[in-house]
Design a protein around this motif. Structure first.
Motif, mmCIF file in Angstrom:
data_model
loop_
_atom_site.group_PDB
_atom_site.id
_atom_site.type_symbol
_atom_site.label_atom_id
_atom_site.label_comp_id
_atom_site.label_asym_id
_atom_site.label_seq_id
_atom_site.Cartn_x
_atom_site.Cartn_y
_atom_site.Cartn_z
ATOM 1 N N LYS A 165 56.124 -26.677 -15.143
ATOM 2 C CA LYS A 165 57.227 -26.854 -15.711
ATOM 3 C C LYS A 165 57.598 -28.429 -15.637
ATOM 4 N N ASP A 166 57.308 -29.015 -14.495
ATOM 5 C CA ASP A 166 57.413 -30.712 -14.449
ATOM 6 C C ASP A 166 56.844 -31.224 -15.662
ATOM 7 N N LEU A 167 55.473 -30.868 -15.848
ATOM 8 C CA LEU A 167 54.748 -31.578 -17.074
ATOM 9 C C LEU A 167 55.183 -31.167 -18.329
ATOM 10 N N GLU A 168 55.793 -30.012 -18.583
ATOM 11 C CA GLU A 168 56.526 -29.591 -20.039
ATOM 12 C C GLU A 168 57.839 -30.370 -19.911
ATOM 13 N N ALA A 169 58.631 -30.667 -18.948
ATOM 14 C CA ALA A 169 59.623 -31.579 -18.888
ATOM 15 C C ALA A 169 59.535 -33.087 -19.157
ATOM 16 N N LEU A 170 58.063 -33.459 -18.783
ATOM 17 C CA LEU A 170 57.750 -34.869 -19.282
ATOM 18 C C LEU A 170 57.009 -34.834 -20.484
ATOM 19 N N GLY A 171 57.172 -33.832 -21.327
ATOM 20 C CA GLY A 171 56.572 -33.776 -22.607
ATOM 21 C C GLY A 171 54.961 -33.706 -22.713
ATOM 22 N N LYS A 172 54.311 -33.565 -21.725
ATOM 23 C CA LYS A 172 52.967 -33.501 -21.307
ATOM 24 C C LYS A 172 52.541 -32.062 -20.895
ATOM 25 N N PRO A 173 52.703 -31.215 -21.630
ATOM 26 C CA PRO A 173 52.432 -29.580 -21.105
ATOM 27 C C PRO A 173 50.784 -29.602 -20.802
ATOM 28 N N LEU A 174 50.578 -28.635 -20.257
ATOM 29 C CA LEU A 174 49.263 -28.396 -19.595
ATOM 30 C C LEU A 174 49.053 -26.803 -19.570
ATOM 31 N N PRO A 175 47.734 -26.089 -19.848
ATOM 32 C CA PRO A 175 47.798 -24.645 -19.326
ATOM 33 C C PRO A 175 47.811 -24.438 -17.958
#
Ligand code: DC
Length: 225
Positions: free
Chosen positions: A154-164
């Protein structure tokens, strides 16, 4: 009321930063994120094209540039690097950079300087065992690996850098292994730390619980002075 030192440790993604920040806010304390300091150094290592294992070349970076924390922001000199230090590039390298003995010695010195007056909530991996061994309240936050990976995702999604999820979980597992098995100051619960498993604990309930523990310790500390 006697202000105290609060040490928060635990594995990656256990919600240490969120809990530490909110707890500090509620108590009117200063929050210090030591992981962010190791991440900022790692960012410098990457930017300078230094090999992660090359401690000799890493140490002079402490002299060349200044890593500081102001509120929740992390700076290298005057540059705000708070977002960049959260990228996966940095997350993959940080557990190698932070293993070097001289790196840890320098960081511990910096962190102790920041915690000279009481009224501090500091989070990391070795705060209760090394940096603030004298802390009045020591907490060890943890959660299941899956819950921790989901939070990081979720943190990475919020940074605009999503990962599986699988990749995030693998990174967390690797870091936990490296952090727990290193020779110097490994991730480990202090003998006098209170363990809080927050896998199924809503954040507001967790914070209420931590605030109560801190206030009890403040009263106890006041009585001892
Ligand atoms: O809390 P974090 O994920 O931002 O921390 C990044 C890394 O820094 C973590 O993998 C281990 C290291 N670290 C450490 O060794 N000692 C600390 N006190 C804080 C972090």
């Amino acid at each position: 009321m006697g202000r105290i030192l609060i040490a928060i440790d635990g594995p990656a993604g256990a919600g240490k930063s969120t809990a530490a920040r909110l707890l500090a806010e509620r108590l009117g304390y200063t929050y210090i994120d030591t992981g962010a300091m190791y991440r900022a150094l790692t960012l410098l290592v990457i930017r300078n094209n230094i090999h992660w294992e090359n401690e000799k070349k890493i140490i002079p970076l402490f002299e060349k540039q200044k890593i500081t924390q102001k509120g929740e922001k992390t700076f290298i000199d005057d540059e705000n690097v708070s977002t960049e230090i959260r990228t996966n590039r940095v997350s993959r390298a940080v557990s190698i950079v932070c293993r070097h003995p001289e790196v840890r010695k320098r960081m511990v010195e910096l962190q102790r300087e920041l915690a000279q007056s009481a009224g501090i909530v500091m989070d990391g991996r070795d705060i209760g065992t090394v940096v603030l061994r004298n802390a009045e309240l020591k907490l060890f936050l943890t959660a299941s690996e899956e819950a921790r990976a989901k939070r990081r995702m979720k943190d990475l999604e919020a940074l605009g850098k999503p990962l599986p999820l699988a990749e995030v979980q693998q990174n967390i597992r690797n870091r936990d292994r490296l952090d727990s098995t290193r020779k110097i100051a490994p991730l480990k619960q202090a003998d006098d730390a209170i363990v809080v498993d927050n896998t199924d604990l809503p954040i507001d309930e967790e914070i209420e619980m931590l605030v109560r523990m801190a206030k009890d310790k403040e009263i106890e500390h006041n009585g001892n002075r």
